[in-house]
Scaffold this motif. Structure first.
Motif, PDB file in Angstrom:
ATOM      1  N   LYS A 100       0.831  -1.205   0.000  1.00 54.13           N
ATOM      2  CA  LYS A 100       0.000   0.000   0.000  1.00 54.13           C
ATOM      3  C   LYS A 100       0.866   1.256   0.000  1.00 54.13           C
ATOM      4  O   LYS A 100       2.046   1.229   0.330  1.00 54.13           O
ATOM      5  CB  LYS A 100      -0.918   0.002   1.227  1.00 54.13           C
ATOM      6  N   THR A 107       0.113  -3.159   8.145  1.00 53.10           N
ATOM      7  CA  THR A 107       0.388  -4.487   7.594  1.00 53.10           C
ATOM      8  C   THR A 107       0.850  -4.474   6.141  1.00 53.10           C
ATOM      9  O   THR A 107       1.566  -5.371   5.704  1.00 53.10           O
ATOM     10  CB  THR A 107      -0.856  -5.389   7.688  1.00 53.10           C
ATOM     11  N   GLN A 108       0.440  -3.461   5.366  1.00 52.00           N
ATOM     12  CA  GLN A 108       0.665  -3.487   3.926  1.00 52.00           C
ATOM     13  C   GLN A 108       1.641  -2.429   3.410  1.00 52.00           C
ATOM     14  O   GLN A 108       1.931  -2.414   2.210  1.00 52.00           O
ATOM     15  CB  GLN A 108      -0.682  -3.304   3.210  1.00 52.00           C
ATOM     16  N   GLN A 158      -4.197   0.417   5.455  1.00 53.35           N
ATOM     17  CA  GLN A 158      -3.592  -0.757   6.099  1.00 53.35           C
ATOM     18  C   GLN A 158      -2.087  -0.570   6.284  1.00 53.35           C
ATOM     19  O   GLN A 158      -1.277  -1.451   5.991  1.00 53.35           O
ATOM     20  CB  GLN A 158      -3.873  -2.020   5.274  1.00 53.35           C
ATOM     21  N   PRO A 171      -5.742   2.598   9.297  1.00 57.56           N
ATOM     22  CA  PRO A 171      -6.681   1.671   8.649  1.00 57.56           C
ATOM     23  C   PRO A 171      -7.029   2.063   7.220  1.00 57.56           C
ATOM     24  O   PRO A 171      -7.375   1.201   6.402  1.00 57.56           O
ATOM     25  CB  PRO A 171      -7.914   1.720   9.557  1.00 57.56           C
TER      26      PRO A 171
END
Length: 389
Positions: free
Chosen positions: A263, A370-371, A367, A364
């Motif tokens: 991301k 995590t990304q 992300q 969020p």
């Protein structure tokens, strides 16, 4: 390199006077046009008269929605949908920069959706179709003229949201570099920063073997570094405007980012600034990017920053990789300064009062924990904001 699908169906009509070719592309879809534009600069520089004349001479009926602002608002989208439905528009013609094109795209998508337009921004799976979109570009920055993405702001809920759908690709876009001649210097500079940020978001990714994409990216960055200052000092330099204009389209049509997972970080962080402070997108990115680069520099990322310093800025290789990486980062920040862009939030009148709120939304949103290229949690984002003061 990861598996990917590359699809870029927009017909690009590039060059001086190419707007006259637009009716041939539009005519198969009907003759009723909603023309969307911004704050009125196209009326001062003659582009409005040119486009209206082409439409009239070609037999199109058209209605106008002016007043699209930077960080285009959902209220404008709603007004455009209502107008398009009232006049049974066959297509949307967006004449302006990325904000105008983005607004036109979501009007086109919302035309066929029975609920509120913000729904399709939040959930693009609701987009089952869209009116054909055509563009006449007046600013080089977002690449929206050749991609399926739009960004819309909802100030009522302090959200700036990107929406992506294959239905949002423009059918054809006119890119006439002479239409950039009258841009204010700050818009030219902000546009260059935006182009470079689009490249950074794909260049700094975990995937290590996307050599072709990285070479495309380095070339576009060098194009911005070479021609951006020329466009600022010589606004009517055709070569400068043409190269920057094409760089903007190539930076975000999928060419440079395909096959690379992860991301975007800086855009997620900047979008929160835009949601609360309504600042120019490229200006915010010029502030965020160097701070983000310094924050994520580590043993795991230094190799990529070394590549960047050598291949983009031309620094000679040296034993101290971290010193070389920081030279590349410092050169990036100095380039933005030399272009007349602010590089601190303080220069924009922004303090630390909303950092935690914005960070909570940013993580969020993309992300980031995590990304992202380097995972970022809420405190990390707050720390980056603070480094920008």
């Amino acid at each position: 390199m990861e598996n990917f699908d590359f699809y870029a169906p927009t017909k690009m009509l590039f060059g001086k006077g190419k707007a006259v070719c637009l009716p041939e592309e539009m005519r198969p879809f009907g003759n009723r046009v909603l023309m969307v534009y911004g704050g009125g600069s196209i009326k001062k520089n003659g582009i409005y008269d040119t486009v209206c004349g082409i439409l009239k001479d070609s037999g199109f009926q058209f209605w106008e929605l002016g007043g699209v602002t930077p960080n285009p608002k959902i209220e404008t989208v709603r007004a455009g949908i209502a107008m398009a439905r009232e006049h049974q528009a066959d297509m949307i013609l967006a004449v302006g920069g990325g904000s105008t094109v983005d607004c036109g795209k979501v009007i086109a998508a919302g035309y066929f959706y029975e609920g509120d337009a913000w729904d399709v921004v939040k959930d693009p799976s609701l987009i089952a179709g869209a009116l054909p979109v055509f563009t006449v570009l007046t600013m080089a920055a977002t690449g929206s003229e050749m991609n399926p993405t739009a960004v819309i702001t909802n100030q009522a809920v302090h959200e700036k949201q990107g929406v992506h759908s294959s239905h949002l690709y423009p059918r054809a876009s006119v890119l006439d570099p002479t239409y950039l001649y009258t841009l204010p210097a700050i818009q030219t500079a902000a546009g260059v920063a935006d182009i470079m940020s689009h490249i950074f978001e794909g260049y700094f990714k975990k995937t290590e073997d996307a050599y072709v994409q990285d070479k495309f990216s380095e070339g576009i960055l060098k194009t911005c570094i070479k021609w951006g200052p020329v466009a600022l000092t010589e606004p009517e330099n055709y070569s400068a405007r043409a190269n920057i204009m094409w760089a903007a389209s190539m930076a975000l049509n999928g060419l440079c980012g395909c096959g690379k997972e992860g991301k975007w970080s800086c855009h997620a962080i900047q979008h929160q600034l835009g949601a609360y402070y309504d600042i120019t997108h490229g200006v915010g990115l010029a502030v965020i990017t160097p701070a983000w680069m310094r924050y994520i520099l580590s043993e795991n990322t230094v190799g990529k920053f070394v590549d960047y310093a050598i291949n983009v800025w031309g620094f000679p290789r040296q034993p101290d990789e971290f010193a070389l990486a920081n030279m590349g980062i410092d050169a990036t920040e100095q380039f933005f300064v030399d272009c007349g862009l602010p590089v601190t939030l303080s220069e924009l009148g922004i303090d630390d009062s909303l950092f935690e709120v914005m960070a909570k939304a940013a993580v969020p949103y993309a992300q980031l924990d995590t990304q992202a290229y380097v995972p970022l949690h809420e405190q990390d984002v707050v720390n980056i904001y603070r480094a920008c003061l």
